[in-house]
Scaffold this motif. Structure first.
Motif, short mmCIF file in Angstrom:
data_model
loop_
_atom_site.label_atom_id
_atom_site.label_comp_id
_atom_site.label_asym_id
_atom_site.label_seq_id
_atom_site.Cartn_x
_atom_site.Cartn_y
_atom_site.Cartn_z
N LYS A 124 -2.93 -2.60 -4.65
CA LYS A 124 -1.92 -2.46 -3.52
C LYS A 124 -0.72 -3.52 -3.60
N PRO A 125 -0.74 -4.66 -4.38
CA PRO A 125 0.37 -5.32 -4.48
C PRO A 125 1.50 -4.36 -5.12
N ILE A 126 1.10 -3.87 -6.21
CA ILE A 126 2.18 -2.75 -6.99
C ILE A 126 2.71 -1.99 -6.06
N LEU A 127 1.79 -1.31 -5.13
CA LEU A 127 2.35 -0.12 -4.32
C LEU A 127 3.09 -1.12 -3.06
N ASP A 128 2.95 -2.19 -2.81
CA ASP A 128 3.83 -2.64 -1.86
C ASP A 128 5.09 -3.21 -2.25
N VAL A 129 5.24 -3.53 -3.67
CA VAL A 129 6.38 -3.60 -4.42
C VAL A 129 7.19 -2.43 -4.31
N HIS A 130 6.45 -1.41 -4.78
CA HIS A 130 7.32 0.05 -4.75
C HIS A 130 7.87 0.54 -3.21
N LYS A 131 6.97 0.40 -2.34
CA LYS A 131 7.45 0.61 -0.84
C LYS A 131 8.62 -0.18 -0.53
N SER A 132 8.58 -1.64 -0.54
CA SER A 132 9.65 -2.48 -0.28
C SER A 132 11.09 -2.24 -0.95
N LEU A 133 10.91 -1.54 -2.12
CA LEU A 133 12.22 -0.90 -2.62
C LEU A 133 12.68 0.22 -2.48
N GLY A 134 11.74 1.36 -2.08
CA GLY A 134 11.98 2.72 -1.78
C GLY A 134 11.60 3.13 -0.16
N GLU A 135 11.44 2.27 0.67
CA GLU A 135 10.98 2.92 1.91
C GLU A 135 12.18 3.62 2.43
N ASN A 136 11.83 4.67 3.29
CA ASN A 136 12.73 5.69 3.74
C ASN A 136 13.72 6.33 2.94
N VAL A 137 13.35 6.43 1.60
CA VAL A 137 14.35 6.85 0.53
C VAL A 137 14.75 8.32 0.80
N PHE A 138 13.90 9.11 1.28
CA PHE A 138 14.09 10.43 1.67
C PHE A 138 15.46 10.57 2.61
N SER A 139 15.39 9.80 3.81
CA SER A 139 16.40 9.89 4.74
C SER A 139 18.07 9.27 4.23
N GLU A 140 17.54 8.32 3.68
CA GLU A 140 18.70 7.30 3.13
C GLU A 140 19.37 7.99 2.29
N LEU A 141 18.72 8.69 1.32
CA LEU A 141 19.43 9.37 0.14
C LEU A 141 19.77 11.02 0.55
#
Length: 244
Positions: A124-141
């Protein structure tokens, strides 16, 4: 899914970073079901035992190996992973494990892990780091289809000879063939980020694990991260679109 043509490394030997190896003796191709055991062994020996984020969390090696064995098999079966093979011995010396993600069925932020793996609480801590970096990546990019890099691993005997660079370039070629909009993946350390840049990737977000605070607990779960592997970068390659 179309079969990807084998990419002979001979065609890429003009690149300076391949000068230390005779790459005509190697082959890059899509991994298949028959490569699962080889792929699992490569990941166990050269990723599971060395992943720096897990070391920082103090994760049990047995748990990490079992988790990676399951994930590696799933990713190979997904059909979007590449391997570098030594022609004479058929030895797998490096691999890039990826999965295609589509906006239509992905609603929880970009992460290198599948959602059903959340049952492994230590991840979970690794998942949380990933999500904090890439949240909403589909719409933003502005992407609808992404080739999502999960694991890139190189046999230590072939480290620092351009294998990782070749795999990243192979992923960009595969993404073009599969008509993806982007290739995304995480790297740890600035050294790995530089390899990504050489392959045409851009760093779109970064995070220092030593400063990262878990919003739910208020704690710093990665205080034992060791530089230079305290830096995590989300890398992006936008696939060029053919002219109409």
């Amino acid at each position: 899914m179309k079969c990807m043509k084998a990419l002979t490394v001979r065609n890429m030997r003009n690149q300076a970073f391949f000068s230390t190896k005779d790459w005509s003796n190697f082959l890059v191709r899509r991994l298949t079901e028959e490569n699962v055991v080889q792929a699992q062994a490569l990941v166990t020996n050269h990723f599971s035992k060395q992943d720096e984020m897990r070391k920082a969390l103090g994760i049990s090696l047995d748990n990490a190996i079992e988790f990676d064995r399951i994930k590696t098999k799933e990713l190979v079966q997904n059909g979007a992973s590449l391997g570098i093979f030594e022609k004479s011995s058929h030895r797998l010396v490096g691999a890039a494990f990826s999965k295609i993600e589509a906006r239509s069925n992905y609603s929880h932020g970009f992460s290198v892990m599948n959602e059903h793996h959340n049952s492994s609480k230590w991840i979970k801590p690794i998942l949380d780091v990933h999500k904090s970096l890439g949240e909403n990546v589909f719409s933003e990019l502005k992407a609808d289809k992404i080739l999502a890099g999960r694991i890139l691993v190189v046999d230590s005997a072939y480290a620092q000879h351009g294998v990782a660079t070749l795999l990243m370039q192979g992923c960009t070629n595969l993404a073009t063939e599969l008509e993806c909009d982007l290739v995304l993946g995480y790297v740890t350390s600035n050294f790995s980020a530089n390899i990504a840049r050489k392959s045409g990737f851009k760093i779109i977000s970064s995070l220092d694990l030593l400063q990262y605070v878990d919003e739910a607990t208020g704690q710093k779960p990665f205080v034992n991260a060791k530089p230079p592997h305290n830096m995590v970068h989300l890398c992006c390659y936008r696939v060029p679109k053919a002219a109409l």
